[in-house]
Scaffold this motif. Structure first.
Motif, short mmCIF file in Angstrom:
data_model
loop_
_atom_site.label_atom_id
_atom_site.label_comp_id
_atom_site.label_asym_id
_atom_site.label_seq_id
_atom_site.Cartn_x
_atom_site.Cartn_y
_atom_site.Cartn_z
N MET A 1 54.05 40.05 20.96
CA MET A 1 53.20 39.05 21.60
C MET A 1 54.04 37.96 22.28
O MET A 1 55.07 37.54 21.78
CB MET A 1 52.30 38.42 20.53
N LEU A 2 53.56 37.54 23.46
CA LEU A 2 54.18 36.43 24.20
C LEU A 2 53.27 35.21 24.05
O LEU A 2 52.05 35.33 24.14
CB LEU A 2 54.33 36.80 25.68
N VAL A 3 53.89 34.04 23.84
CA VAL A 3 53.10 32.85 23.49
C VAL A 3 53.44 31.69 24.41
O VAL A 3 54.61 31.40 24.66
CB VAL A 3 53.36 32.45 22.01
N VAL A 4 52.40 31.02 24.90
CA VAL A 4 52.54 29.76 25.63
C VAL A 4 51.78 28.70 24.84
O VAL A 4 50.63 28.94 24.43
CB VAL A 4 51.94 29.86 27.06
N SER A 5 52.41 27.55 24.61
CA SER A 5 51.71 26.50 23.87
C SER A 5 51.45 25.29 24.75
O SER A 5 52.27 24.91 25.58
CB SER A 5 52.51 26.08 22.64
N ASP B 1 52.79 22.79 16.45
CA ASP B 1 52.27 23.79 15.50
C ASP B 1 52.94 25.15 15.70
O ASP B 1 53.28 25.84 14.73
CB ASP B 1 50.76 23.97 15.70
N VAL B 2 53.10 25.53 16.99
CA VAL B 2 53.71 26.85 17.27
C VAL B 2 55.16 26.83 16.82
O VAL B 2 55.65 27.80 16.23
CB VAL B 2 53.57 27.18 18.78
N ILE C 1 48.16 29.07 23.01
CA ILE C 1 47.67 28.22 21.92
C ILE C 1 47.68 26.79 22.43
O ILE C 1 48.74 26.24 22.75
CB ILE C 1 48.56 28.36 20.66
N THR C 2 46.50 26.22 22.56
CA THR C 2 46.43 24.88 23.13
C THR C 2 45.36 24.06 22.41
O THR C 2 44.70 24.54 21.48
CB THR C 2 46.17 24.96 24.65
N LEU D 1 45.05 38.75 27.86
CA LEU D 1 45.19 37.30 27.67
C LEU D 1 44.15 36.77 26.69
O LEU D 1 42.95 37.03 26.83
CB LEU D 1 45.02 36.57 29.01
N THR D 2 44.64 36.02 25.70
CA THR D 2 43.77 35.33 24.76
C THR D 2 44.13 33.85 24.73
O THR D 2 45.32 33.50 24.69
CB THR D 2 43.92 35.91 23.34
N ILE D 3 43.12 33.02 24.77
CA ILE D 3 43.34 31.57 24.64
C ILE D 3 42.78 31.15 23.29
O ILE D 3 41.61 31.41 22.98
CB ILE D 3 42.62 30.80 25.77
#
Lengths: 189, 202
Positions: free
Chosen positions: B29-33, B41-42, B80-81, B104-106
């Motif tokens: 998984m690739l993550v943008v915060s 948190d991330v 994750i926002t 894509l999941t938000i």
């Protein structure tokens, strides 16, 4: 001039362009972008970019994304680069103002940013509401560290976008090419 | 279409536990915060080369996730926002819905407040339902989660890039846990991320 372009020009109440359509430069611009390895494009619809948008949307090798507001394109472009893809963002000068804070992301991350901006409010413009942002376009982009180049004729435009694409996509810079309203032609009503 | 999953109203979760559950055994998984607490948190869940932490450009996290998801269609991309950050980019929900990135999941960590600036109430705190807005825009999966088991289950599902775009609102307590600060150098984070994907670093 193709039939579709004739319709654009003579469309009565349909807003269109006079001098800018029917010329070869939108296709040449598209070919420059393809040669530069661009595979993602985002845009807020704009008459000056209409032909280029159609070429990009119709290309199965290009992921084209329509935006609700221009700054979304800067974020998409940065995300694309993070994932290994090259992109271009198309907008009108009025949309540049929407981009300013998001340009922080491009600047601070040194994310390649290639913006093609069609100008309003500077030549044969009948709508005064376009003028203040037109006046501020270059100043605000420059203030955010975006290099601004300005094309006043199609030959210059093609050469300039080739140069800008290298500068952005090979040297990790942020560049906006402004397409002058004189070149595009005034808006017909 | 999966409609909003409404669970017991009033129940809220610990934000660090929520993010840890989302990222446990994260695979490829690739993550943008998003800026502020979600970035902390991330990071608190464990620094990772495939994390891109935003420290600014408020409203951009989901759109950056869109560009990344389009560029890496075989990978699951998780943004994750916070509620405030997502509220600044509401039009982006329409853009993402139309773009239809299935990978894509938000995840919106929703405490109904602006935690960074003194806990002022946000629009979600005043009753706005971001999951319902995403559903109306055309997201294929939406939900409101208040239970950690449901979040753990979501984290497991996210490992496979499918059936999106998705937006989940995760109801959390309005509190500021100790800050866990990742690098603020956006160029370092970019190059580290690209190197992780095997991409050239300029």
């Amino acid at each position: 001039m193709s039939e579709s372009n004739v319709r654009l020009v003579s469309g009565g109440a349909q807003p269109g362009l006079d001098a800018g359509t029917g010329r070869g430069w939108p296709r040449r611009l598209y070919e420059v972008l393809k040669r530069s390895g661009v595979s993602q494009a985002s845009y807020v619809p704009d008459a000056g970019h209409a032909e280029l948008i159609t070429l990009l949307v119709d290309d199965p090798e290009i992921t084209a994304t329509v935006l609700t507001t221009e700054e979304e394109g800067l974020a998409i472009s940065a995300g694309a680069w993070l994932g290994g893809k090259r992109s271009v963002v198309l907008m009108q000068s009025s949309g540049v103002g929407n981009c300013i804070n998001t340009a922080s992301l491009s600047a601070i991350g040194r994310f390649p940013l290639l913006m093609l901006v069609t100008m309003r409010g500077e030549w044969g413009e009948f709508n005064p509401w376009q003028v203040p942002m037109s006046r501020a376009t270059e100043a605000t982009l420059t203030a955010m560290g975006v290099k601004v180049m300005r094309a006043d004729d199609p030959e210059m435009l093609i050469e300039m976008v080739e140069s800008a694409a290298t500068f952005a996509l090979e040297a990790d810079q942020q560049v906006a090419v402004l397409l002058s309203q004189r070149m595009l032609g005034g808006k017909k009503w | 279409m999966v409609g909003p999953v409404l669970q017991a109203p009033g129940q809220v979760m610990d934000r660090r536990a929520v993010v840890a559950a989302l990222l446990a055994d994260r695979g490829e998984m690739l993550v943008v915060s998003g800026l502020g607490s979600p970035t902390y948190d991330v990071h608190a869940a464990g620094d990772h080369e495939a994390n891109y932490y935003l420290w600014g450009a408020m409203g951009s996290a989901a759109l950056m996730g869109l560009g990344l998801a389009q560029a890496q269609p075989e990978r699951s991309v998780l943004v994750i926002t916070g509620d405030g950050e997502q509220l600044m980019g509401l039009g982006g929900l329409a853009t993402i819905a139309v773009a239809k990135p299935s990978n894509l999941t938000i995840a919106v960590l929703d405490n109904g407040h602006y935690g960074e600036t003194g806990m002022q109430i946000s629009h979600t705190g005043a009753g706005l339902d971001l999951a319902a807005m995403a559903e109306v825009c055309g997201f294929t999966q939406t939900g409101v989660l208040r239970d950690l088991d449901a979040v753990t289950s979501l984290g497991q599902r996210l490992k496979r890039p499918a059936n999106g775009p998705a937006l989940y609102v995760l109801k959390i307590k309005a509190e500021n846990p100790p800050r866990s600060l990742p690098a603020r150098d956006a160029v370092f984070l970019k190059n580290r991320f690209r190197a992780h994907l095997g991409l050239p670093v300029s």
